[in-house]
Design a protein around this motif. Structure first.
Motif, PDB file in Angstrom:
ATOM      1  N   ILE A 159      36.968  36.965  38.741  1.00 24.62           N
ATOM      2  CA  ILE A 159      36.668  38.400  38.677  1.00 24.62           C
ATOM      3  C   ILE A 159      35.803  38.644  37.460  1.00 24.62           C
ATOM      4  CG2 ILE A 159      37.595  40.720  38.459  1.00 24.62           C
ATOM      5  CD1 ILE A 159      40.015  39.887  40.019  1.00 24.62           C
ATOM      6  N   VAL A 213      32.171  45.630  39.457  1.00 22.84           N
ATOM      7  CA  VAL A 213      33.028  44.485  39.176  1.00 22.84           C
ATOM      8  C   VAL A 213      32.874  43.555  40.377  1.00 22.84           C
ATOM      9  CG1 VAL A 213      35.391  43.705  38.800  1.00 22.84           C
ATOM     10  CG2 VAL A 213      34.656  45.906  37.875  1.00 22.84           C
ATOM     11  N   ALA A 257      34.325  40.201  42.495  1.00 17.31           N
ATOM     12  CA  ALA A 257      35.314  39.160  42.765  1.00 17.31           C
ATOM     13  C   ALA A 257      34.642  38.076  43.592  1.00 17.31           C
ATOM     14  CB  ALA A 257      36.510  39.743  43.518  1.00 17.31           C
ATOM     15  N   ALA A 293      41.644  38.915  46.155  1.00 19.23           N
ATOM     16  CA  ALA A 293      41.061  39.709  45.072  1.00 19.23           C
ATOM     17  C   ALA A 293      42.110  40.592  44.413  1.00 19.23           C
ATOM     18  CB  ALA A 293      39.914  40.562  45.607  1.00 19.23           C
ATOM     19  N   THR A 294      42.922  41.274  45.208  1.00 19.80           N
ATOM     20  CA  THR A 294      43.932  42.158  44.625  1.00 19.80           C
ATOM     21  C   THR A 294      45.096  41.360  44.049  1.00 19.80           C
ATOM     22  OG1 THR A 294      44.864  42.492  46.852  1.00 19.80           O
ATOM     23  CG2 THR A 294      43.330  44.152  46.024  1.00 19.80           C
ATOM     24  N   LEU A 300      40.074  45.757  38.676  1.00 26.15           N
ATOM     25  CA  LEU A 300      39.417  46.365  39.835  1.00 26.15           C
ATOM     26  C   LEU A 300      39.656  47.871  39.903  1.00 26.15           C
ATOM     27  CD1 LEU A 300      40.212  43.725  42.631  1.00 26.15           C
ATOM     28  CD2 LEU A 300      38.289  43.788  41.039  1.00 26.15           C
ATOM     29  N   ILE A 316      33.424  42.138  46.750  1.00 22.26           N
ATOM     30  CA  ILE A 316      33.964  40.807  46.973  1.00 22.26           C
ATOM     31  C   ILE A 316      32.889  39.971  47.654  1.00 22.26           C
ATOM     32  CG2 ILE A 316      35.737  39.430  48.109  1.00 22.26           C
ATOM     33  CD1 ILE A 316      37.543  41.872  48.098  1.00 22.26           C
ATOM     34  N   THR A 371      34.322  46.897  31.373  1.00 22.09           N
ATOM     35  CA  THR A 371      35.537  46.081  31.373  1.00 22.09           C
ATOM     36  C   THR A 371      35.784  45.482  29.984  1.00 22.09           C
ATOM     37  OG1 THR A 371      35.133  45.511  33.693  1.00 22.09           O
ATOM     38  CG2 THR A 371      36.716  44.153  32.492  1.00 22.09           C
ATOM     39  N   ALA A 406      43.736  40.191  40.764  1.00 21.70           N
ATOM     40  CA  ALA A 406      43.628  41.340  39.864  1.00 21.70           C
ATOM     41  C   ALA A 406      44.981  41.706  39.267  1.00 21.70           C
ATOM     42  CB  ALA A 406      43.029  42.527  40.607  1.00 21.70           C
ATOM     43  N   PHE A 465      34.116  47.875  43.172  1.00 23.25           N
ATOM     44  CA  PHE A 465      33.965  46.426  43.073  1.00 23.25           C
ATOM     45  C   PHE A 465      33.440  45.855  44.379  1.00 23.25           C
ATOM     46  CE2 PHE A 465      38.260  47.109  44.636  1.00 23.25           C
ATOM     47  CZ  PHE A 465      38.441  46.118  45.603  1.00 23.25           C
ATOM     48  N   THR A 483      39.482  47.444  33.505  1.00 24.07           N
ATOM     49  CA  THR A 483      38.258  48.193  33.791  1.00 24.07           C
ATOM     50  C   THR A 483      38.626  49.676  33.821  1.00 24.07           C
ATOM     51  OG1 THR A 483      37.323  46.391  35.111  1.00 24.07           O
ATOM     52  CG2 THR A 483      36.368  48.582  35.412  1.00 24.07           C
TER      53      THR A 483
END
Length: 240
Positions: A219, A154, A156, A111-112, A122, A128, A225, A115, A126, A234
């Motif tokens: 995402i 948000v 993911a 996810a990161t 993010l 996941i 966003t 992003a 958020f 975002t």
């Protein structure tokens, strides 16, 4: 447990590299072990395939009980859909809490990593959610998606689509469209922060027109966003 991050060597932490070097035996899913095969060429390597997580966990714990320094490899972060929980449960089931010292070494999770490729999607709260229903009932996954959507998180999405799981992502899209406009930005990142990275910024109404597979992270933006100059952003809520 060692988190490899996305797969590229420069995305691994120094502690992860050190722990691999210190270990006598390496245990892991063979696909992930290939990412570090040059680092483990001189090690005792125990590889296995998909859906062998419990077997790998018991093997690693039993080897540690025997006195070996064992590294269990996970991609991303071992505590995010990785091996950390399975290993800790195996330690308890073997009643080896006093015999085995466990260290969880974090890594960059998908996810990161995705992003970072997209910009800053993010920056606020958020969730996941994995769309794989191998271990989680599909109706529960849908409920989690809907709750995250109504709370304006948000979102993911991991494991969005496979060769056998095709309709699930379509159901998720229709569910999200009940709570967010079709113009909501959606980031699509394949092979995040590893060789062959591809990224696209689409919308909630159009993102299924793009190629999506198990190497893809989606995402979905929240109500704030937006996209600008190719970036997905975002806002955190600062006053300018």
């Amino acid at each position: 447990m060692i988190g490899l991050g996305p797969g590229n060597r420069d995305q691994m932490t120094g502690r992860a590299l050190q722990a691999i070097e210190e270990s006598d035996i390496i245990v892991g899913y063979h696909t992930y072990l290939k990412l570090v095969e040059d680092l483990i060429a001189h090690k005792d390597v125990r590889a296995s395939g998909m859906r062998k997580e419990v077997d790998r966990a018991y093997l690693a714990v039993d080897l540690a009980i025997e006195g070996h320094k064992v590294a269990v490899i996970s991609s991303g972060d071992p505590g995010v859909y990785g091996m950390a929980g399975v290993i800790l449960e195996a330690v308890q089931l073997r009643q080896a809490q006093e015999k085995v010292n466990v260290e969880v070494i974090p890594g960059v999770t998908s996810a990161t990593a995705a992003a970072a490729a997209l910009g800053a999607p993010l920056m606020h709260d958020f969730a996941i959610i994995s769309l794989s229903d191998l271990l989680t009932p599909w109706d529960l996954i849908l409920r989690r998606v809907e709750n995250a959507a109504t709370a304006d998180f948000v979102i993911a999405l991991y494991n969005p689509k496979s060769t056998k799981r095709v309709h699930q992502i379509e159901e998720v899209q229709q569910l999200l469209l009940k709570h967010r406009p079709a113009s909501t930005p959606v980031g699509i990142v394949r092979n995040a922060r590893r060789a062959g990275e591809e990224k696209t910024v689409s919308t909630l109404g159009e993102f299924l027109n793009h190629d999506i597979d198990m190497f893809t992270v989606l995402i979905i933006g929240n109500s704030q966003t937006y996209t600008k100059d190719g970036w997905m952003i975002t806002p955190r809520g600062y006053r300018w």
